[in-house]
Design an enzyme around this catalytic site. Sequence first.
Site: not given
Length: 199
Positions: A10, A71-72, A156, A177, A182-183
């Site tokens: 969501r 998930d991260s 973070y 970014k 990572h994403r």
Amino acid sequence: MTVRVLLASRNKGKLVELRRILDAALGEHAVALVGPPYPEAPETGLTFADNALDKAREGVKHTGLPTVADDSGLAVAALNGMPGVFSARWAGRHGDDEANLRLVLGQLGGVADEHRGAAFVCAAALALPDGREHVVEGRVDGALIREPRGENGFGYDPILVPDGETRTTAELPSEEKDAISHRGKAFRALAEIIAAELT
Ligand code: IMP
């Protein structure tokens, strides 16, 4: 032809980011992303990959659509990879970014600069209605500073300086970014898999 894919989240930011990456990789309108029309189950896995796969499977079960989920979190070397899958609730309450960040800074209070390595990690999964599954991981390595800096991003971001950077990820404009995150890495890898499997 437009393929319908469920993004089992969501989080509007993730939807926008994944749509941008899929459009860039596959061309506009190749994939129509839809949100989950069911209440999501809590995350119970102990790895990012398990949680991403669980959420993707849940999406297929509820909708019959190919489903993407992720998930991260933050993995801190001096904390043996924690907060890890507990990143969103490290201080006890889900989503209290400020308390989570302060707790990590406190835990690292006596840790020397050379031992402050940490990474943002993201697992992104694709589950298909025929039972096949893919999961990929992206990461951005860096170091944790001692006082938060920057207003962009969330979580973070104000305390992680990626390797080769002087700015925290909260001081980077969002396109910068996305390019190293990572994403961004995990979603770009998954976009190639979606292209091969579904278009
Ligand atoms: P989720 O993948 O949405 O469950 O994110 C879990 C938690 O990891 C978030 O609440 C943040 O605390 C942290 N996190 C994940 N990605 C980032 C990021 O890009 N920057 C800062 N914190 C992040």
